[in-house]
Design an enzyme around this catalytic site. Structure first.
Site, PDB file in Angstrom:
ATOM      1  N   ASP A   1       0.818  -1.218   0.000  1.00  0.00           N
ATOM      2  CA  ASP A   1       0.000   0.000   0.000  1.00  0.00           C
ATOM      3  C   ASP A   1       0.851   1.267   0.000  1.00  0.00           C
ATOM      4  O   ASP A   1       0.470   2.263  -0.611  1.00  0.00           O
ATOM      5  CB  ASP A   1      -0.907   0.028   1.237  1.00  0.00           C
ATOM      6  CG  ASP A   1      -1.862  -1.140   1.252  1.00  0.00           C
ATOM      7  OD1 ASP A   1      -2.126  -1.702   0.179  1.00  0.00           O
ATOM      8  OD2 ASP A   1      -2.326  -1.501   2.351  1.00  0.00           O
TER       9      ASP A   1
HETATM   10  N1  LIG Z   1       2.439   1.434  10.355  1.00  0.00           N
HETATM   11  C1  LIG Z   1       1.345   1.846  10.966  1.00  0.00           C
HETATM   12  O1  LIG Z   1       1.380   2.524  11.956  1.00  0.00           O
HETATM   13  C2  LIG Z   1       0.002   1.433  10.418  1.00  0.00           C
HETATM   14  C3  LIG Z   1      -1.097   1.595  11.241  1.00  0.00           C
HETATM   15  C4  LIG Z   1      -2.358   1.242  10.753  1.00  0.00           C
HETATM   16  C5  LIG Z   1      -2.474   0.767   9.458  1.00  0.00           C
HETATM   17  N2  LIG Z   1      -1.401   0.624   8.663  1.00  0.00           N
HETATM   18  C6  LIG Z   1      -1.565   0.174   7.285  1.00  0.00           C
HETATM   19  O2  LIG Z   1      -0.714  -0.892   7.005  1.00  0.00           O
HETATM   20  C7  LIG Z   1      -0.309  -0.826   5.653  1.00  0.00           C
HETATM   21  C8  LIG Z   1       1.189  -0.823   5.614  1.00  0.00           C
HETATM   22  O3  LIG Z   1       1.647  -0.867   4.272  1.00  0.00           O
HETATM   23  P1  LIG Z   1       2.811  -1.821   3.838  1.00  0.00           P
HETATM   24  O4  LIG Z   1       3.118  -1.474   2.431  1.00  0.00           O
HETATM   25  O5  LIG Z   1       3.912  -1.775   4.819  1.00  0.00           O
HETATM   26  O6  LIG Z   1       2.198  -3.259   3.964  1.00  0.00           O
HETATM   27  P2  LIG Z   1       0.947  -3.889   3.200  1.00  0.00           P
HETATM   28  O7  LIG Z   1       0.353  -2.920   2.268  1.00  0.00           O
HETATM   29  O8  LIG Z   1       0.097  -4.463   4.283  1.00  0.00           O
HETATM   30  O9  LIG Z   1       1.590  -5.001   2.322  1.00  0.00           O
HETATM   31  C9  LIG Z   1       2.425  -5.952   2.852  1.00  0.00           C
HETATM   32  C10 LIG Z   1       2.833  -6.862   1.723  1.00  0.00           C
HETATM   33  O10 LIG Z   1       3.869  -7.712   2.189  1.00  0.00           O
HETATM   34  C11 LIG Z   1       3.746  -8.939   1.512  1.00  0.00           C
HETATM   35  N3  LIG Z   1       4.302  -9.989   2.353  1.00  0.00           N
HETATM   36  C12 LIG Z   1       3.757 -10.535   3.444  1.00  0.00           C
HETATM   37  N4  LIG Z   1       4.562 -11.481   3.950  1.00  0.00           N
HETATM   38  C13 LIG Z   1       5.635 -11.546   3.142  1.00  0.00           C
HETATM   39  C14 LIG Z   1       6.820 -12.324   3.132  1.00  0.00           C
HETATM   40  N5  LIG Z   1       7.058 -13.258   4.061  1.00  0.00           N
HETATM   41  N6  LIG Z   1       7.723 -12.117   2.145  1.00  0.00           N
HETATM   42  C15 LIG Z   1       7.483 -11.193   1.206  1.00  0.00           C
HETATM   43  N7  LIG Z   1       6.394 -10.421   1.164  1.00  0.00           N
HETATM   44  C16 LIG Z   1       5.479 -10.609   2.130  1.00  0.00           C
HETATM   45  C17 LIG Z   1       2.274  -9.141   1.251  1.00  0.00           C
HETATM   46  O11 LIG Z   1       2.088  -9.700  -0.055  1.00  0.00           O
HETATM   47  P3  LIG Z   1       2.094 -11.278  -0.264  1.00  0.00           P
HETATM   48  O12 LIG Z   1       1.052 -11.805   0.672  1.00  0.00           O
HETATM   49  O13 LIG Z   1       1.799 -11.432  -1.707  1.00  0.00           O
HETATM   50  O14 LIG Z   1       3.465 -11.736   0.105  1.00  0.00           O
HETATM   51  C18 LIG Z   1       1.701  -7.729   1.266  1.00  0.00           C
HETATM   52  O15 LIG Z   1       1.284  -7.277   0.007  1.00  0.00           O
HETATM   53  C19 LIG Z   1      -0.886   0.424   5.059  1.00  0.00           C
HETATM   54  O16 LIG Z   1      -2.086   0.162   4.394  1.00  0.00           O
HETATM   55  C20 LIG Z   1      -1.165   1.247   6.309  1.00  0.00           C
HETATM   56  O17 LIG Z   1      -2.217   2.175   6.121  1.00  0.00           O
HETATM   57  C21 LIG Z   1      -0.152   0.931   9.142  1.00  0.00           C
END
Ligand SMILES: NC(=O)c1ccc[n+]([C@@H]2O[C@H](COP(=O)([O-])OP(=O)(O)OC[C@H]3O[C@@H](n4cnc5c(N)ncnc54)[C@H](OP(=O)(O)O)[C@@H]3O)[C@@H](O)[C@H]2O)c1
Ligand SMILES: NC(=O)c1ccc[n+]([C@@H]2O[C@H](COP(=O)([O-])OP(=O)(O)OC[C@H]3O[C@@H](n4cnc5c(N)ncnc54)[C@H](OP(=O)(O)O)[C@@H]3O)[C@@H](O)[C@H]2O)c1
Lengths: 95, 450, 95, 450
Positions: free
Chosen positions: B379
């Site tokens: 994301d």
């Molecule tokens: N950080 C905060 O404080 C917080 C708080 C609330 C909400 N959020 C939300 O969390 C999200 C964070 O974004 P992000 O880009 O870090 O994460 P993400 O959008 O949740 O994507 C994580 C990606 O990692 C991949 N993944 C999972 N396990 C894996 C592995 N072992 N090896 C390789 N890839 C793997 C997944 O795809 P596959 O399954 O295809 O591997 C997934 O697409 C945002 O939408 C944000 O709004 C964050």
């Protein structure tokens, strides 16, 4: 005589302003340690719990106080230690 | 003696403030945390000197038990499990507030005191069960999805009404303990009900908010027992929680109300039609491209935490640097599952913090980057936030990896990220997908280098 | 009962910290208005002077209080007005 | 009623804080000042409601007289006379503190109260006469040089001893008014003695420090009369004065002790040998060079204030811009005679504040500047601060105009600036001196343009 609530309100107001100023300055890099550090500080209820656990007056208050002391101590000790562990890992290049 | 105790509280408050000030820079942050801990010690010792205290055995028992448990937990927890650890500690703090409020109830208390007592109990109770649910979701002990059922709103409204009625009755009839028990029970239930409809990945926002509440509970307790230090410390915590909550919401381009009430991320992937085709790449081919790159940007996300890949990422970065490339890390504020999550993981792997660039620093440099390696992020690198107005994340600031010459995306499948939406990045001409667990893929790349 | 001095010390401590945080954020561009604005705030002695000027108890205290009221009012009124005059001149490009 | 008064003070304090916060940006600063004024109004009204007050006529008289005088002065003062105006107001505030302390003395007061009373009187007295001397020096009603005489230190030490002794005796025998009169008299004398050995151009530092003191006096008065709002407002003012003092000292690369005790700027010009020759230029020749320039930087200094040249400077900048050049202003933090002095003058002439660059922003751009026009600035552009280790200003950060392709220096003579030292800039190959009053020189340039 100024009533104590007035003083407490003053202190509350000043602390809130101060809290916002201070926290707004913490950079994104440190937000996780900030979260756990602030969490540790919220264990300050320990201070309230201590005085209630030692009154010896009521049995229930004593028991509740002692349980509160234990829980708040977990929060305080665990919180500070885990924050320290995290912060110890942050290093500047070359140090 | 009373004076000594009171002025110790002044000193403790000043040290809490000074400690938080020092937390403002990575170079002094560790010292800041120590100072804050010293402040806590001073406050606790001052409380122990209180002349009202006649029995120390219960206190000693509680402190020893708490210190052993807290210390052990802090020592053993894995860095990737930090979010759930904070949730757990926060829950204990909430329960402590509830108990303090309860114990502070003495026959014949004034109404003002009763109000602060009931606030303490209420906020403490909600914080306790809310944090426990957040802990369960984050550690996947319970399903991390949003739990929604019909009539949920009605049930919740009834609980709130019950709490209000119980609180009012308690203030009117403090000697009838039934009202007290009712409020305790309902606040515990309400904590559960408030958090179950929120998706697992939104838990950090919830924890931050609950942390802020626990600060407010401490303030309420401070008014109840007439203690300044509770008010100062509580207000600082309250401010911290609110600010972190705001930062997270802003970085996700969502309102707090949306986070709390929308059941976001409850699993439905949106069907947007994305043009272009997916171009997978083998680790070997990726190696040849990386070898020729002179400017590499690494963008980690939640997948790096899942794969525990931070150490191999650091190793890869070092190999690239030895190979003559400039390597930077681009950290999105909400990458991962807590604010600053990636920073902690990379710090654990000994990446110096001056190599970690914030989103606003890396984006202008993206055009000069030869290869951007996206490791388990989704994301936070989604160009739909910039390009597709109908996207639910439209307007969220993202890291513009698609502006780099070549993009490698390391993930296991085409599954979507937390927001549950398609990512057009994967279909762009300059994107190559390196499928597989991030730790394994990087391990293969490293072997190619040596 | 917590003595009033303790509360006052708390308030002093918090205000000093807060003052430093706030003032450190004021940019160099605004240092002259800051100086005259802070100067106006220091006329807060007016509040102390008012209660002393109106006691009607001692003749000397009354006279001194009235003089203090006049002087502090000059400081307050003059300070805020001159600061406002300065700040009214600060304009962003195109406005 | 008591509660209403007290909570009004809470509101007033919050508004003072909020007002100062708004003062942090030029866009909101005016509103911030208004909010601060509203806070003062609330505090004053709350004080008037005080039930101890039985007679309003004296108060009314004082308020009306003060408001008329203060308002008239604020309306009529010229922007260039701002430093002396602030000094004058500050002096009145100090005298008010002294009188409040004195009037607060009632028979049978506690020692703690007596200490706060004497502090109020002492700080107020020093602030009063010190500010008056500062006013005199700045407005050149009295000689602005540093007054030094032999035995000065001994006299000052005796005064300090006298004040100490008098204060102690006052606390021991509060009913013997002799001690009170002694402290009042000596503190007034001490204010004079402390400021006369300081050169006129260092007065802003003195005023800032005295302003900080007047804040402390308000705090002391707050403790004496048990009033929270005096403490909050006093502490804010105290912090502001200290910070501005520090900023000025740092920008001059001098310690506060050096400013207060060295008699700096008492007129002795140092004899450093500077190589190169002076190349005067006529306004006509200067015009031809300016016409061809596409990037111009204007660096104003104290001379612009003296010549009241800010309006013609603005006009010149506009003509240059119309001619296709990029024009920026480079503002040194201690250019002029107050921190931010140049900003106020240029704002008066309608120069938008986003065109005013701070030293750290203009210095990196200096190499691309075709013509740097130095208008009545001297010390703040002195390259000796960078180049000559033996120079008294060595290490002071300056604006590096000598890095520009051509430098015009507008001043009346070869006289040195406030620091009293030679400026090697005037002898550099790329420097041209445009002698004459700044307003006239620029006027001639403008006429050439049209
Ligand atoms: N950080 C905060 O404080 C917080 C708080 C609330 C909400 N959020 C939300 O969390 C999200 C964070 O974004 P992000 O880009 O870090 O994460 P993400 O959008 O949740 O994507 C994580 C990606 O990692 C991949 N993944 C999972 N396990 C894996 C592995 N072992 N090896 C390789 N890839 C793997 C997944 O795809 P596959 O399954 O295809 O591997 C997934 O697409 C945002 O939408 C944000 O709004 C964050
Ligand atoms: N701003 C503050 O807060 C502050 C506080 C304390 C001390 N200071 C000190 O003040 C100095 C400020 O530096 P500065 O460069 O602004 O001023 P400066 O070094 O004092 O030089 C001012 C120059 O302006 C020239 N001048 C005077 N009247 C003029 C007129 N009518 N037309 C044209 N030129 C005229 C003078 O030369 P001629 O006589 O040859 O014309 C003089 O060399 C620094 O040394 C600083 O440390 C500043």
């Amino acid at each position: 005589m100024i009533p104590a609530e007035v003083f407490l309100t003053f202190i509350l107001m000043l602390s809130i302003f101060l809290g916002f100023e201070l926290i707004n300055k913490v950079p994104a890099t440190l937000h996780t340690p900030l979260m756990s550090g602030a969490n540790a500080i919220s264990g300050i209820t320990l201070v309230g719990a201590i005085s209630l656990a030692g009154t010896g007056a009521q049995d229930l208050a004593n028991w509740l106080g002692a349980a509160a002391v234990a829980l708040a101590t977990i929060n305080v000790v665990g919180g500070y230690m885990v924050t320290d562990r995290m912060l110890a890992m942050f290093k500047k290049k070359g140090s | 003696m009373e004076h000594v105790i009171q002025y110790s509280y002044v000193v403790a408050a000043a040290l809490f403030i000074y400690g938080l000030k020092q937390l403002g820079s990575p170079a002094t942050a560790r010292r800041g945390n120590m100072i804050s801990a010293v402040a806590m010690l001073i406050a606790v010792v001052a409380a122990l000197l209180d002349q009202g205290i006649v029995e120390y055995q219960w206190i000693a028992l509680g402190v020893v038990a708490g210190a052993v448990i807290g210390g052990a937990a802090a020592r053993m927890v894995q860095m990737t499990a930090m979010p759930e650890m904070v949730a757990l500690f926060n829950g204990f703090g909430g329960l402590a507030s509830l108990l303090v409020g309860w114990a502070a109830l003495v026959p014949g208390a004034e109404t003002f005191t009763l109000v602060t007592i009931i606030l303490s109990i209420l906020i403490g109770g909600v914080t306790f069960t809310g944090s426990m649910i957040a802990y369960g979701k984050l550690s996947e002990r319970i399903g991390s999805g949003a739990v929604l059922f019909s009539g949920q709103q009605i049930v919740n409204s009834l609980i709130v009404l019950g709490i209000l009625a119980g609180s009012v009755m308690f203030c009117l009839q403090p000697d009838n303990h039934l009202w007290l028990y009712l409020v305790v029970a309902l606040s515990l239930v309400f904590g559960i009900m408030a958090v179950i409809p929120i998706g697992g990945a939104d838990m950090p926002v919830v924890i931050s908010l609950l942390n802020s509440y626990s600060g407010l509970a401490a303030c309420a307790a401070g008014f109840a027992v007439n203690n300044n230090i509770l008010i100062v410390a509580g207000a600082l915590v309250g401010a911290s929680g609110i600010i972190l909550t705001q930062i997270m919401c802003k970085a996700m381009n969502r309102s707090l109300a949306n986070v709390l009430f929308s059941g976001f991320g409850s699993g439905k992937v949106e069907a947007t039609v994305v043009e272009g085709e997916i171009k997978p790449i083998s680790a070997e081919d990726a190696y040849y491209i990386l070898e020729a790159a002179s400017n590499v940007a690494i963008i980690p996300g939640y997948g790096m935490a899942v794969a525990q890949a931070q150490h191999v990422v650091k190793e890869l970065a070092e190999l690239l640097e030895k190979n003559g490339a400039e390597v930077n890390f681009g950290i999105h504020p909400v990458a991962g599952r807590m604010p600053g999550h990636m920073n902690v993981l990379l710090a654990e792997a000994d990446v110096p913090y001056d190599q970690l660039l914030e989103m606003d620093d890396i984006n202008p440099r993206m055009e000069n980057v030869d290869v951007a390696i996206v490791i388990g992020a989704n994301d936070v690198v989604n160009p739909a936030a910039r390009e597709i107005e109908s996207s639910p994340i439209y307007g969220m600031p993202v890291i513009n990896v698609d502006k780099a010459r070549t993009v490698f995306v390391l993930k296991r499948s085409m599954a979507s990220g937390f927001a549950g939406i398609e990512n057009p990045l994967f279909y762009k001409d300059n994107t190559r997908m390196l499928f597989g667990d991030a730790k394994e893929s990087i391990g293969t790349l490293i072997r190619e280098f040596s």
